[in-house]
Scaffold this motif. Structure first.
Motif, PDB file in Angstrom:
ATOM      1  N   TYR A  46     128.431  58.883 188.174  1.00 42.58           N
ATOM      2  CA  TYR A  46     126.864  59.836 188.523  1.00 42.58           C
ATOM      3  C   TYR A  46     125.583  59.441 188.236  1.00 42.58           C
ATOM      4  N   GLN A  48     122.576  61.045 186.503  1.00 42.36           N
ATOM      5  CA  GLN A  48     122.110  62.087 185.948  1.00 42.36           C
ATOM      6  C   GLN A  48     120.495  62.129 185.500  1.00 42.36           C
ATOM      7  N   ARG A  49     120.213  63.141 184.762  1.00 41.85           N
ATOM      8  CA  ARG A  49     118.617  63.403 184.394  1.00 41.85           C
ATOM      9  C   ARG A  49     118.060  62.185 183.815  1.00 41.85           C
ATOM     10  N   MET A  53     126.031  58.670 184.279  1.00 44.92           N
ATOM     11  CA  MET A  53     127.366  59.367 183.585  1.00 44.92           C
ATOM     12  C   MET A  53     128.475  58.667 184.285  1.00 44.92           C
ATOM     13  N   ASN A  94     127.620  59.795 178.585  1.00 46.15           N
ATOM     14  CA  ASN A  94     126.421  59.962 179.020  1.00 46.15           C
ATOM     15  C   ASN A  94     125.361  59.209 179.162  1.00 46.15           C
ATOM     16  N   TYR A 421     121.250  66.691 180.092  1.00 44.19           N
ATOM     17  CA  TYR A 421     121.713  65.810 180.673  1.00 44.19           C
ATOM     18  C   TYR A 421     121.654  65.899 182.420  1.00 44.19           C
ATOM     19  N   CYS A 422     122.203  67.001 182.687  1.00 40.84           N
ATOM     20  CA  CYS A 422     122.510  67.044 184.057  1.00 40.84           C
ATOM     21  C   CYS A 422     121.237  67.483 184.817  1.00 40.84           C
ATOM     22  N   SER A 423     121.107  66.633 186.157  1.00 37.93           N
ATOM     23  CA  SER A 423     120.069  66.581 186.904  1.00 37.93           C
ATOM     24  C   SER A 423     120.046  67.957 187.841  1.00 37.93           C
TER      25      SER A 423
END
Length: 553
Positions: A46, A48-49, A53, A94, A421-423
């Motif tokens: 992925y 991420q922000r 990840m 991450n 972390y997660c967008s």
């Protein structure tokens, strides 16, 4: 534990080579972002922000000590020295660099690990009971069936691009510790007339539209497991919506058709294929079960072993607390399963450092036949520990931060990585978890509260399973500011329920005090022997609402 053969290894090596070429082409500008997207998702990658990840598969939670040590080295050499355990038993990195990901996958392949189908619209990692094979209430070991499902679903050409991601969980015990009612397919092992079979549940899931799965078959013969699952996924693949990702999960299809009509269609499809290639022969079942035989247990006098352990507990209060909270009864006399807590105060739930991963490997080798298990609630289980070595294990676990005696309490919370972390996240989860840990860090108070599940998600995708927490916290966006909605009354057990929203959301600073008010009312209203969920179900939501909002302006 399943052992890869040369065919397994060749498949994964080829996949690594393929992805290395795809990554090099993308970095050279030969593939667009749109072209690279499905390729990286198929390999668990992925964006991420702040960084990529990588999600690494841990099939039904099992890891051996060699794999743990390799994970430790990878987090040290390619990341920032720590990893994260997820609610699907997986491991997330991450901070890997995109150009390093093919090398990480190559290192994983050397120890029979991969990141295949940990993302994308495919059948994800099958999850199960962390006490599989050792639980006293077990009907049958679910791990062989999980392995069969893994092999059937991995690289299945018909199911590589489903309408949406798809999750399966298998429970083999009387008590559901696999949360099967909140999965696209839940499989419960049952026994009828001495024969092993399965109850099949379909259409569960959390996220934007939380729904509990419903039964479509009360008894499926053992040999028909894969063909019946194939029929379910075929119906979903054919009829599931692809025009709106928010309505693409199988739960929406089951709700739209009605469970009776969905079941009828599955039965019709199954009738066509049930005697085909997916029918499990006795030889295939025996082959799968051969990988999950009991280790070489020592023989102990159960009563004597229990008495010796009680003497140790009586002499050390701290050990007694840990023994009560962090160990689990074992089917073999003289043994217990042990939960290593990843949730001391101030540590993001589920995070472990490279040195801690190595420590888990050492503990597994020394105390539990070289095997460890990642749990649904982001802890680690050593399943086969002799009781006469529990005190020694406890002392070792304390050195590495794994002996916090809080399993099953308020601070043993499930928490997604959230906005750090997660967008996709609307709000941060980790600071809220830490604030709650610090406010409620008195063990006597936690034990007085009793068993209590608190789950935190940073957005409606519900990676923290807030819908099925006794107390659930959801991060929401409120005019560009981070706020938190509180929900009460959820459960993912065999008597599963979905939490109800308490009322208007709160600022981050308010959340710990709100939780305190909820707990104060629980203590005031509970009857003898009642846990939080029992009290909530007896008195309902309204008294909690009145207590929390009584002085609100």
């Amino acid at each position: 534990m399943y052992r890869y053969d040369e065919r397994d290894r060749a498949i994964i090596r080829d996949r690594v080579t393929q992805f290395r070429s795809q990554t090099e082409r993308y970095l050279a500008g030969e593939l667009t972002e749109e072209e690279f997207l499905p390729l990286r998702l198929q390999n668990g990658l992925y964006i991420q922000r702040l960084a990529p990840m990588l999600r690494i598969a841990v099939p039904y939670g099992l890891l051996n000590s060699t794999q743990l040590r390799r994970l430790a080295r990878i987090t040290r050499d390619y990341d920032k020295g720590y990893a994260h355990f997820t609610t699907r038993h997986n491991v997330q990195l991450n901070w890997p660099q995109l150009e390093d990901v093919p090398s990480i996958l190559a290192e994983l392949a050397e120890v029979d690990m991969h990141s295949v189908q940990t993302s994308g619209n495919c059948i994800r990692n099958t999850t199960s009971d962390p006490y599989a094979g050792v639980a006293r209430d077990e009907i049958a070991d679910p791990r062989p069936y999980c392995e069969l499902i893994r092999q059937w679903s991995t690289f299945h050409p018909e199911f590589a691009f489903l309408p949406r991601k798809f999750k399966i969980a298998v429970s083999g015990s009387e008590q559901d510790r696999a949360a099967i009612r909140v999965h696209d397919i839940g499989v419960q092992i049952v026994k009828r007339g001495g024969e092993i079979g399965f109850q099949i549940l379909v259409g569960g899931g959390l996220g934007r539209t939380p729904i509990l799965a419903e039964e479509i078959r009360d008894f499926l013969p053992e040999e028909d497991l894969l063909s019946y699952l194939e029929a379910i996924v075929r119906i979903y693949n054919q009829l599931g919506r692809r025009d709106n990702k928010f309505k693409a999960r199988i739960k929406i299809l089951v709700k739209a058709l009605g469970v009776e009509e969905f079941a009828r269609r599955v039965e019709d499809e199954w009738a066509r294929i049930k005697d085909g290639a997916e029918k499990l022969t006795p030889e295939a079942l025996a082959w799968a079960k051969s990988f999950f035989t009991a280790p070489e247990y020592e023989t102990f006098d159960g009563a004597s072993s229990d008495a010796d352990l009680q003497t140790q507990a009586d002499g050390d209060k701290a050990f007694s607390r840990w023994l009560e909270r962090n160990t689990f009864p074992h089917r073999v006399p003289g043994y217990r399963a042990v939960r290593l807590s990843t949730k001391p105060t101030g540590v993001p739930p589920g995070d472990v450092t490279d040195r801690q991963l190595e420590a888990i490997a050492d503990l597994a080798d020394s105390f539990s036949f070289g095997e460890a298990r990642v749990t649904h609630d982001q802890n680690v289980v050593l399943a086969d520990v002799p009781q006469n070595r529990l005190y020694e294990l406890w002392q070792e676990a304390r050195k590495y931060g794994f002996a916090t005696p809080n399993i099953g309490t308020l601070t043993d919370m499930i928490c997604c990585p959230g906005g750090d972390y997660c967008s996709l996240a609307n709000a941060k989860s980790i600071p809220v978890a830490e604030a709650i840990q610090r406010k409620f860090d008195d063990l006597d108070y936690l034990y007085d509260l009793g068993d209590l599940n608190l789950n935190i998600s940073g957005c409606m995708n519900a990676c923290g399973h807030h819908h099925v927490g006794h107390i659930g916290i959801l991060g929401v966006d409120k005019k560009g500011e981070e706020f938190y909605q509180v929900q009460l009354g959820g459960s993912s057990s065999e008597n599963a329920s979905l939490a109800k929203v308490l009322g208007p959301s709160f600022s981050r600073a308010e959340v710990p005090d709100v939780i305190g008010k909820i707990l104060d009312l629980y203590i005031e209203q509970r009857q003898p022997e009642e846990h939080f969920l029992d009290t909530y179900q007896r008195i309902g939501l309204q008294p909690f609402k009145e207590s929390v909002y009584a002085n609100a302006k």
